[in-house]
Enzyme design. Sequence first.
Site, short mmCIF file in Angstrom:
data_model
loop_
_atom_site.label_atom_id
_atom_site.label_comp_id
_atom_site.label_asym_id
_atom_site.label_seq_id
_atom_site.Cartn_x
_atom_site.Cartn_y
_atom_site.Cartn_z
N ASN A 106 2.83 -2.65 -14.41
CA ASN A 106 3.58 -2.63 -13.14
C ASN A 106 4.05 -1.21 -12.84
O ASN A 106 4.16 -0.38 -13.74
CB ASN A 106 4.79 -3.55 -13.26
CG ASN A 106 5.56 -3.65 -11.96
OD1 ASN A 106 4.97 -3.76 -10.87
ND2 ASN A 106 6.88 -3.62 -12.04
N HIS A 108 7.32 0.63 -10.87
CA HIS A 108 8.65 0.36 -10.31
C HIS A 108 9.18 1.65 -9.69
O HIS A 108 9.09 2.71 -10.31
CB HIS A 108 9.58 -0.14 -11.41
CG HIS A 108 10.91 -0.57 -10.89
ND1 HIS A 108 11.10 -1.79 -10.28
CD2 HIS A 108 12.10 0.07 -10.83
CE1 HIS A 108 12.37 -1.88 -9.89
NE2 HIS A 108 12.99 -0.77 -10.21
C1 GRF Z 1 6.03 0.45 -4.43
O1 GRF Z 1 7.12 1.25 -4.14
C2 GRF Z 1 6.11 -0.05 -5.86
O2 GRF Z 1 6.82 0.80 -6.71
C3 GRF Z 1 6.85 -1.32 -5.74
O3 GRF Z 1 6.46 -1.87 -4.51
C4 GRF Z 1 6.05 -0.84 -3.63
C5 GRF Z 1 4.70 -1.21 -3.08
O4 GRF Z 1 4.31 -0.35 -2.04
N1 GRF Z 1 6.64 -2.15 -6.90
P1 GRF Z 1 2.85 -0.49 -1.43
O5 GRF Z 1 2.65 -1.92 -0.97
O6 GRF Z 1 1.87 -0.11 -2.51
O7 GRF Z 1 2.81 0.46 -0.28
#
Ligand code: GRF
Length: 197
Positions: A106, A108
């Site tokens: 994941n 974050h």
């Molecule tokens: C990202 O900021 C990631 O860290 C979090 O959700 C967001 C997803 O952004 N888990 P995207 O859909 O890839 O633009």
Amino acid sequence: MHLRDMVRIAILASGNGSNAQRLMDHFRSHPQARIVLVATDQPQAGVVQRAWDSGVPCYLFNGSQLRDGTVQYELLGQRVDLVVLAGFLRLIPAEMVRAFPDRIINIHPALLPKYGGKGMYGHHVHEAVIATKETESGITIHYVNERFDEGGHIAQFKCPVLPTDTRQTLAARIHGLEHAHYPEVIQRLIPQLVAGL
Ligand code: GRF
């Protein structure tokens, strides 16, 4: 290299999918890994169109299918080796974590263990960071266990938080970090995954 010797990667995403896009672009011609599937619980999400435009098959599911093992069996049936979460908001069930040991990753948008856990996603994270007057934030790429944002860390990258930041300006800076590093960090894991094929 035969396709079976490729590391087969599935992306799970619930939103816009800008990270998913970077991953699909990065691995399009990689010699040892392919994005073989985008799976989402949000049929209207931007990531669906992005997968379509990139020629990557899309698998739609709902929350009960995640919890009852349907999603896990779909991924196993597609011989997925690595599951990459990119803006996926649901908890991964313990049984699925066991089915993919150290094979679910994941990203974050904060420096865990701060600003993680249930409800800490998207703008909630950036608002909390700004409200606490942190002077730096960043991203954490980590293994997934059965609790939100608590798996072992793989890499962290930092950026400043400016006194003038809004949640939008901070989100943009964090997204820049994510796009720069997520594909490259996953790529670094590929040799050990190839060895295990
Ligand atoms: C990202 O900021 C990631 O860290 C979090 O959700 C967001 C997803 O952004 N888990 P995207 O859909 O890839 O633009």
